[in-house]
Write a protein that holds these residues in place. Sequence first.
Motif, mmCIF file in Angstrom:
data_model
loop_
_atom_site.group_PDB
_atom_site.id
_atom_site.type_symbol
_atom_site.label_atom_id
_atom_site.label_comp_id
_atom_site.label_asym_id
_atom_site.label_seq_id
_atom_site.Cartn_x
_atom_site.Cartn_y
_atom_site.Cartn_z
ATOM 1 N N PRO A 77 -24.347 125.210 -25.102
ATOM 2 C CA PRO A 77 -23.631 124.118 -25.748
ATOM 3 C C PRO A 77 -24.542 122.931 -26.040
ATOM 4 O O PRO A 77 -25.337 122.530 -25.200
ATOM 5 C CB PRO A 77 -22.554 123.746 -24.731
ATOM 6 C CG PRO A 77 -23.117 124.162 -23.414
ATOM 7 C CD PRO A 77 -23.938 125.374 -23.693
ATOM 8 N N PHE A 78 -24.375 122.373 -27.237
ATOM 9 C CA PHE A 78 -25.202 121.253 -27.670
ATOM 10 C C PHE A 78 -24.290 120.202 -28.290
ATOM 11 O O PHE A 78 -23.484 120.512 -29.158
ATOM 12 C CB PHE A 78 -26.248 121.714 -28.687
ATOM 13 C CG PHE A 78 -27.226 120.639 -29.061
ATOM 14 C CD1 PHE A 78 -28.411 120.500 -28.364
ATOM 15 C CD2 PHE A 78 -26.964 119.755 -30.089
ATOM 16 C CE1 PHE A 78 -29.321 119.497 -28.689
ATOM 17 C CE2 PHE A 78 -27.865 118.756 -30.428
ATOM 18 C CZ PHE A 78 -29.051 118.619 -29.715
ATOM 19 N N TYR A 79 -24.433 118.964 -27.852
ATOM 20 C CA TYR A 79 -23.613 117.885 -28.388
ATOM 21 C C TYR A 79 -24.390 116.585 -28.209
ATOM 22 O O TYR A 79 -25.193 116.433 -27.291
ATOM 23 C CB TYR A 79 -22.247 117.815 -27.692
ATOM 24 C CG TYR A 79 -22.305 117.937 -26.186
ATOM 25 C CD1 TYR A 79 -22.330 116.800 -25.375
ATOM 26 C CD2 TYR A 79 -22.343 119.184 -25.572
ATOM 27 C CE1 TYR A 79 -22.396 116.913 -23.996
ATOM 28 C CE2 TYR A 79 -22.412 119.300 -24.192
ATOM 29 C CZ TYR A 79 -22.431 118.166 -23.406
ATOM 30 O OH TYR A 79 -22.499 118.272 -22.038
ATOM 31 N N TYR A 80 -24.134 115.642 -29.101
ATOM 32 C CA TYR A 80 -24.958 114.434 -29.148
ATOM 33 C C TYR A 80 -24.755 113.546 -27.922
ATOM 34 O O TYR A 80 -25.684 112.887 -27.444
ATOM 35 C CB TYR A 80 -24.665 113.639 -30.423
ATOM 36 C CG TYR A 80 -23.494 112.698 -30.314
ATOM 37 C CD1 TYR A 80 -23.672 111.364 -29.960
ATOM 38 C CD2 TYR A 80 -22.183 113.143 -30.532
ATOM 39 C CE1 TYR A 80 -22.596 110.495 -29.846
ATOM 40 C CE2 TYR A 80 -21.115 112.282 -30.417
ATOM 41 C CZ TYR A 80 -21.314 110.964 -30.076
ATOM 42 O OH TYR A 80 -20.248 110.114 -29.937
ATOM 43 N N ASN A 81 -23.521 113.477 -27.414
ATOM 44 C CA ASN A 81 -23.214 112.507 -26.353
ATOM 45 C C ASN A 81 -23.380 113.129 -24.969
ATOM 46 O O ASN A 81 -22.523 113.008 -24.099
ATOM 47 C CB ASN A 81 -21.812 111.927 -26.543
ATOM 48 C CG ASN A 81 -20.746 112.977 -26.754
ATOM 49 O OD1 ASN A 81 -21.048 114.155 -26.951
ATOM 50 N ND2 ASN A 81 -19.489 112.581 -26.731
ATOM 51 N N ARG A 82 -24.515 113.781 -24.792
ATOM 52 C CA ARG A 82 -24.837 114.368 -23.494
ATOM 53 C C ARG A 82 -25.421 113.284 -22.584
ATOM 54 O O ARG A 82 -25.829 112.211 -23.043
ATOM 55 C CB ARG A 82 -25.842 115.507 -23.667
ATOM 56 C CG ARG A 82 -27.146 115.100 -24.314
ATOM 57 C CD ARG A 82 -27.943 116.319 -24.793
ATOM 58 N NE ARG A 82 -29.210 115.943 -25.403
ATOM 59 C CZ ARG A 82 -29.350 115.590 -26.681
ATOM 60 N NH1 ARG A 82 -28.301 115.563 -27.477
ATOM 61 N NH2 ARG A 82 -30.533 115.274 -27.159
ATOM 62 N N ARG A 83 -25.464 113.590 -21.307
ATOM 63 C CA ARG A 83 -26.043 112.647 -20.357
ATOM 64 C C ARG A 83 -27.569 112.811 -20.323
ATOM 65 O O ARG A 83 -28.086 113.900 -20.531
ATOM 66 C CB ARG A 83 -25.469 112.885 -18.953
ATOM 67 C CG ARG A 83 -23.957 112.749 -18.880
ATOM 68 C CD ARG A 83 -23.459 112.992 -17.460
ATOM 69 N NE ARG A 83 -22.019 113.181 -17.428
ATOM 70 C CZ ARG A 83 -21.125 112.191 -17.402
ATOM 71 N NH1 ARG A 83 -21.548 110.930 -17.402
ATOM 72 N NH2 ARG A 83 -19.836 112.440 -17.378
ATOM 73 N N GLU A 85 -22.263 106.946 -27.458
ATOM 74 C CA GLU A 85 -20.878 107.322 -27.673
ATOM 75 C C GLU A 85 -20.331 106.586 -28.887
ATOM 76 O O GLU A 85 -20.496 105.371 -29.015
ATOM 77 C CB GLU A 85 -20.024 106.973 -26.451
ATOM 78 C CG GLU A 85 -20.339 107.792 -25.220
ATOM 79 C CD GLU A 85 -19.412 107.449 -24.073
ATOM 80 O OE1 GLU A 85 -18.456 108.204 -23.824
ATOM 81 O OE2 GLU A 85 -19.648 106.407 -23.435
ATOM 82 N N LEU A 86 -19.689 107.333 -29.770
ATOM 83 C CA LEU A 86 -19.082 106.743 -30.956
ATOM 84 C C LEU A 86 -17.924 105.842 -30.558
ATOM 85 O O LEU A 86 -17.085 106.222 -29.735
ATOM 86 C CB LEU A 86 -18.588 107.855 -31.880
ATOM 87 C CG LEU A 86 -17.973 107.417 -33.215
ATOM 88 C CD1 LEU A 86 -19.031 106.802 -34.115
ATOM 89 C CD2 LEU A 86 -17.319 108.622 -33.900
#
Length: 761
Positions: A602-608, A698-699
């Motif tokens: 899984p890949f997403y921009y708002n990762r830690r 975070e948006l």
Amino acid sequence: MTAFTPSRRFFLKSAVASAAMAAAAAPAFAKAKIKLAPDPFIEKLIKSMTIEEKAGQLSIFGDSVRFDGAPINPTPAQTSTRQQVYDDIAAGKMTGVFNGIGVEVGREMQKIAVEKSRTKIPMIFAADIIHGLKTSFPIPLGEAASFDPDLCYRTARAAAIEGTAKGIHWTFAPMVDIARDQRWGRVAEGAGEDTWLGVQIAIARTKGFQGPDIKADDSMLACPKHFAAYGAGEGGLDYNTVDIPETTLREIHLPPFKASFDAGAITTMSSFNDIAGVPSTGNRRLLTEILREEWGFNGLVVSDYTSDEEMILHGYAEDGPDVVVKALNAGTDISMMSHLYNRHIPDLVKSGRLSLAVVDEAVRRVLRVKKAIGLFDNPYRSLNVARENADIRRPEIVALSREAGRKSMVLLKNEGNLLPLPKTGKSIALIGPFGADRDNLPGPWTVFPDYPNCVTVEDGFRSAMGAGAKLTVVKGSDVEAPIAGGIEAAVAAAKAADIVVLHIGEAANMSGEAQSRVDISIPDPQLALAEAVAAVGKPMVVLLKHGRALELEGAVKAAPAILCTWFLGSETGNAIADIVFGDHAPQGRLPVSFPQASGQEPFYYNRRRTGRPQLTDDKNYKTRYREVTNDALYPFGHGLTYSSVSYGTTAVSSANLGWTGSIKVTATVTNTGSRRAHEVAQLYVHDKVASITQPIRELRGIKHLDLEPGASATVEFTLTPADLAFVHFDLTTAPEPGRFEVWISPSATTGTPASFDLAKA
């Protein structure tokens, strides 16, 4: 009740959605949270019912009488004869049916329920109207790329008009699951990887489906699903287990549901998955403690398709009777398709194993919902013969489908300003399995497709280019298999043309339910086609058809122009032509990150951020893969226009934010190109130090801007401490004092931040 009849202006009006508009999409039709109050009529009715009739009100089945679509689920739903169904309605054995359409027969079924059954309780008719009925709109993920909640409101409203015209009261939508793994096929049904955007779209679609009055003839009851965390299945595998802390559940996955309920939704659907070993359909923590006791939800919960019975296979329930006890005690009111409630509730109550009070409460919720939408007052609402054809494919609804298609496309790349293409003077080779294809246009989860009225890309191109169109169309390959001589024909067409448009990607049956993929790249036969055509050396535009973010490679990745076209619905060809030939400019933004490789998921921009981020050139002993960086190929929020746009420095109105105050965040956005641009400015925040590590960004807001060449506009957002809050270990939501960074930028990975400090309370 008088039905709301929207005007052409309503459907075609310009959509300029700001963060404030998103939070109250279509304010003229906004509906506050609906509370279903105690009702003496319902209490009297419950007292008069037999236990068998109560079990019937808690059971819903596939519509074998009015079925007029494509089979969706593997369990046979269309097995009963018409007479068997009519006899069951008369006997009070079902609360309603789903996935059937047709007013005349619907009226017949309702007449049996209200005249021949002993209780006279009306039926409720439901369907999976995910992105349109006969007029299909872009898949929800594609429409989310518009970053335009107002558009999502209007398409949901149009879907409700067509759905209710065909006899539907209740849709099993919107799907509000947050999906951070693109291997999962049902990414196509949601709003993508970001919770903030997911909340705005959940509100918009809920209000759109239901309209200003849920008793109106054209109001379609919303059912946000799947409660909860279905999009967090391990490995992106459908139906799979979910193992996340409750902080993550509340931070990422629950907010769109809460927003939908606050916007007026009074039904929801339990999810297939378990969470920490407890299947959602039997999860009392979810369905009673959080949903009802904490949030005050007093609508109904329907199981997903046989998800109650599947608790046996989970290893959570021993047998059918055990399923019924655990599901009802957890808070699942209606059983979909399993027949278990009908079979076992009477004996379980008689034996004392199941409390009659629990059954009565479930029946009470179901009857309250039926009364809330006006079925007891008018059992034949949304069964209007005059509307059945008049409100299907109205010109303004078809025009809205085309508008939504245009606004959903995302321009990933446009080297040398290859796009837009000229309509005349140049010859074009349209190559790939989707150029003349009609079968895949409606996309996944279209139960009642209207294939004859779908506009192919070839149709759209020829219409745009006119009678003298210099257009050659060659398939080249099938979606997942080569065609004998296909590549040779495609290469010949490319050599004879001035420009190549390569339309490749996924078929509709490669996205949606049960379509998880290990490898999210384009199938090999199409990649081979792309390599051969690219080798000809002609300018090449790639049109991607897809229901998820994809891994792009080779000639596809290297193409000078790439346009995401998702599954755009009925008006696909016209919408794509509008963008490709420049009658409109692209304005979409990615609601999901495109990885460099499938293995990043899984890949997403708002990762830690980890303790070993890649902050230096030394990549040893860092959070990394050996083959690729930790960056997206195309990040969340990315999308180009046909002009060039620059962002000035992000500025804050104060270096300090008071605990009860607010702060202004501004930046100047300038159209530095020669064409009009529609830009989507995005506000991101980051809490630098917190008691729980916070995402990189975070948006927190979006603003749509229309800019003429050379024009500038100042974008302004307002932040309060509430916008900086996060879920703590004790499950409270609150901000913490300290330093914050903030960006106004065109994507989740660009820009230079400003900073401010949040004061202590």
